[in-house]
Design a protein around this motif. Structure first.
Motif, mmCIF file in Angstrom:
data_model
loop_
_atom_site.group_PDB
_atom_site.id
_atom_site.type_symbol
_atom_site.label_atom_id
_atom_site.label_comp_id
_atom_site.label_asym_id
_atom_site.label_seq_id
_atom_site.Cartn_x
_atom_site.Cartn_y
_atom_site.Cartn_z
ATOM 1 N N TYR A 250 5.805 8.665 2.374
ATOM 2 C CA TYR A 250 5.445 7.907 1.172
ATOM 3 C C TYR A 250 4.368 6.873 1.493
ATOM 4 O O TYR A 250 3.380 6.738 0.770
ATOM 5 C CB TYR A 250 6.675 7.208 0.595
ATOM 6 C CG TYR A 250 6.334 6.257 -0.534
ATOM 7 C CD1 TYR A 250 5.975 6.734 -1.796
ATOM 8 C CD2 TYR A 250 6.336 4.867 -0.334
ATOM 9 C CE1 TYR A 250 5.634 5.874 -2.818
ATOM 10 C CE2 TYR A 250 5.998 4.010 -1.356
ATOM 11 C CZ TYR A 250 5.646 4.514 -2.598
ATOM 12 O OH TYR A 250 5.290 3.661 -3.612
ATOM 13 N N ALA A 251 4.563 6.136 2.593
ATOM 14 C CA ALA A 251 3.584 5.109 2.969
ATOM 15 C C ALA A 251 2.208 5.724 3.212
ATOM 16 O O ALA A 251 1.174 5.157 2.822
ATOM 17 C CB ALA A 251 4.059 4.366 4.215
ATOM 18 N N LYS A 252 2.178 6.900 3.834
ATOM 19 C CA LYS A 252 0.901 7.572 4.086
ATOM 20 C C LYS A 252 0.225 8.021 2.793
ATOM 21 O O LYS A 252 -1.003 8.151 2.743
ATOM 22 C CB LYS A 252 1.111 8.792 4.985
ATOM 23 C CG LYS A 252 1.214 8.477 6.460
ATOM 24 C CD LYS A 252 0.900 9.696 7.313
ATOM 25 C CE LYS A 252 -0.573 10.063 7.229
ATOM 26 N NZ LYS A 252 -0.943 11.156 8.144
ATOM 27 N N SER A 253 1.017 8.230 1.759
ATOM 28 C CA SER A 253 0.446 8.655 0.472
ATOM 29 C C SER A 253 -0.198 7.493 -0.275
ATOM 30 O O SER A 253 -0.850 7.715 -1.299
ATOM 31 C CB SER A 253 1.532 9.282 -0.402
ATOM 32 O OG SER A 253 2.414 8.284 -0.933
ATOM 33 N N CYS A 254 -0.030 6.274 0.220
ATOM 34 C CA CYS A 254 -0.627 5.078 -0.390
ATOM 35 C C CYS A 254 -1.974 4.828 0.294
ATOM 36 O O CYS A 254 -2.002 4.319 1.425
ATOM 37 C CB CYS A 254 0.289 3.870 -0.229
ATOM 38 S SG CYS A 254 1.958 4.101 -0.891
ATOM 39 N N PRO A 255 -3.077 5.162 -0.349
ATOM 40 C CA PRO A 255 -4.374 5.095 0.337
ATOM 41 C C PRO A 255 -4.824 3.687 0.677
ATOM 42 O O PRO A 255 -5.758 3.516 1.465
ATOM 43 C CB PRO A 255 -5.329 5.749 -0.670
ATOM 44 C CG PRO A 255 -4.667 5.571 -2.007
ATOM 45 C CD PRO A 255 -3.193 5.631 -1.734
ATOM 46 N N ASP A 256 -4.173 2.676 0.099
ATOM 47 C CA ASP A 256 -4.569 1.286 0.362
ATOM 48 C C ASP A 256 -3.855 0.671 1.551
ATOM 49 O O ASP A 256 -4.165 -0.454 1.941
ATOM 50 C CB ASP A 256 -4.294 0.433 -0.890
ATOM 51 C CG ASP A 256 -2.841 0.520 -1.351
ATOM 52 O OD1 ASP A 256 -2.317 1.653 -1.420
ATOM 53 O OD2 ASP A 256 -2.235 -0.519 -1.629
ATOM 54 N N VAL A 257 -2.892 1.391 2.160
ATOM 55 C CA VAL A 257 -2.083 0.834 3.244
ATOM 56 C C VAL A 257 -2.628 1.291 4.601
ATOM 57 O O VAL A 257 -2.696 2.492 4.886
ATOM 58 C CB VAL A 257 -0.604 1.249 3.120
ATOM 59 C CG1 VAL A 257 0.211 0.659 4.281
ATOM 60 C CG2 VAL A 257 -0.025 0.780 1.792
ATOM 61 N N TRP A 258 -2.984 0.321 5.421
ATOM 62 C CA TRP A 258 -3.442 0.576 6.784
ATOM 63 C C TRP A 258 -2.223 0.603 7.692
ATOM 64 O O TRP A 258 -1.627 -0.429 7.978
ATOM 65 C CB TRP A 258 -4.399 -0.531 7.203
ATOM 66 C CG TRP A 258 -5.030 -0.395 8.558
ATOM 67 C CD1 TRP A 258 -5.360 0.759 9.196
ATOM 68 C CD2 TRP A 258 -5.426 -1.474 9.424
ATOM 69 N NE1 TRP A 258 -5.948 0.477 10.416
ATOM 70 C CE2 TRP A 258 -5.998 -0.879 10.586
ATOM 71 C CE3 TRP A 258 -5.370 -2.865 9.329
ATOM 72 C CZ2 TRP A 258 -6.501 -1.650 11.637
ATOM 73 C CZ3 TRP A 258 -5.867 -3.626 10.380
ATOM 74 C CH2 TRP A 258 -6.429 -3.020 11.523
ATOM 75 N N ILE A 259 -1.816 1.769 8.172
ATOM 76 C CA ILE A 259 -0.657 1.912 9.048
ATOM 77 C C ILE A 259 -1.172 1.978 10.472
ATOM 78 O O ILE A 259 -1.862 2.930 10.858
ATOM 79 C CB ILE A 259 0.153 3.179 8.701
ATOM 80 C CG1 ILE A 259 0.499 3.208 7.209
ATOM 81 C CG2 ILE A 259 1.420 3.238 9.544
ATOM 82 C CD1 ILE A 259 1.171 4.500 6.773
ATOM 83 N N THR A 260 -0.833 0.993 11.282
ATOM 84 C CA THR A 260 -1.466 0.900 12.592
ATOM 85 C C THR A 260 -0.618 0.109 13.580
ATOM 86 O O THR A 260 0.530 -0.248 13.290
ATOM 87 C CB THR A 260 -2.876 0.275 12.435
ATOM 88 O OG1 THR A 260 -3.596 0.388 13.661
ATOM 89 C CG2 THR A 260 -2.786 -1.178 12.016
#
Length: 294
Positions: free
Chosen positions: A267-277
């Protein structure tokens, strides 16, 4: 009964005198961030509570699950989702399970400092320096790593620890729970401390998904935790802020919890505004803007 003298000794200043977190932008095209991080305690999570637990083999087996199953499964999931994370590893875990620690590094994830024996930092404890030094030594000897990030065991901190981290060259810590954006610590003498990447308390999987044999806490079902995590992330996205996970392989590496984490990260990856790092990348972003503002 309350100790009146002790109460009178409480200083009339905030426990954290750092300036408010600056509103530095996230790298384009992102407008919010997720610091994806794991705490690898293995058996040290249990021996730090009571050294005698080392002889209680079933108690120790909760921590042993990390090397046998939990960490390999989590690394497999992160590879499938093409995500990089930070793993805060105790020095004891590195020495006891070198193959597990090496597999984290080989997969391209950041290794952070998490003490050696996972001991609770308490004011005046004489072993704070030794815990730091032994943790650094184990990471260097086993992995060839000098970490730039630190997370305090048990999520506790002291001023002695805050000063020691600067002396040892730590760039960022991730332990406090007092903000939703990175900020820089201020030491008691007014000097700058490390960058803080604050923890998001609701993303501590231990609180929702681990129940030891004698624990009074029951396990929350997937639907409850997923609702909490999604709602927190969505509101943080609206704020343009950051969430920080505190996930444990002996918890989120269990089958039911891994399924929950897979669904949440998808789900988090489907949010294009979230930088997961990683913490390292978020700290680098902070440093770039901090230097520019000078």
């Amino acid at each position: 009964m309350l100790d009146s003298k002790a109460l009178q000794s409480i200083p009339l200043v905030p426990a954290n005198t750092a300036d408010p977190a600056p509103d530095y932008p996230w790298p384009k095209p992102y407008t919010s961030a997720m610091f994806l991080s794991f705490d690898v305690d293995a058996e040290s999570a249990w021996t730090s509570k009571d050294a005698v637990h080392a002889q209680r083999l079933i108690t120790m087996s909760y921590g042993g699950y990390e090397a046998r199953v939990g960490t390999p499964k989590l690394l497999e999931l992160l590879d499938q989702l093409d995500l990089k994370a930070t793993f805060f590893v105790t020095g004891w875990s590195v020495d006891a399970h070198p193959a597990m620690a090496e597999s984290i590094l080989k997969a391209g994830h950041e290794i952070g400092h998490h003490g050696y024996h996972h001991l609770l930092p308490d004011p005046g404890d004489p072993w704070i320096e030794e815990e730091l030094e032994r943790g650094f030594e184990a990471l260097k000897r086993r992995l060839g790593v000098k970490p730039t990030g630190y997370r305090a065991p048990y999520g506790e901190f002291t001023e002695e620890l805050r000063v020691a981290l600067v002396r040892h060259g730590i760039v960022y810590s991730s332990s406090f729970r007092d903000d939703v954006r990175p900020y820089r610590h201020r030491l008691a003498d007014g000097k700058p401390g490390t960058i803080e990447l604050p923890v998001t308390a609701s993303y501590d999987d231990w609180m929702h998904g681990l129940s030891a044999r004698f624990s009074p806490r029951s396990i929350f079902p997937k639907e409850h935790v997923l609702s909490i995590w999604k709602d927190e992330l969505d509101e943080v996205r609206d704020w343009g802020a950051m969430v920080t996970t505190v996930l444990h392989p002996q918890c989120s590496g269990r089958p039911m919890r891994l399924r929950l984490l897979r669904e949440f990260l998808t789900y988090a990856k489907s949010c294009p505004d979230v930088w997961i790092t990683t913490g390292e990348k978020i700290a680098e972003n902070f440093l770039r803007h901090e230097a520019g503002n000078r």
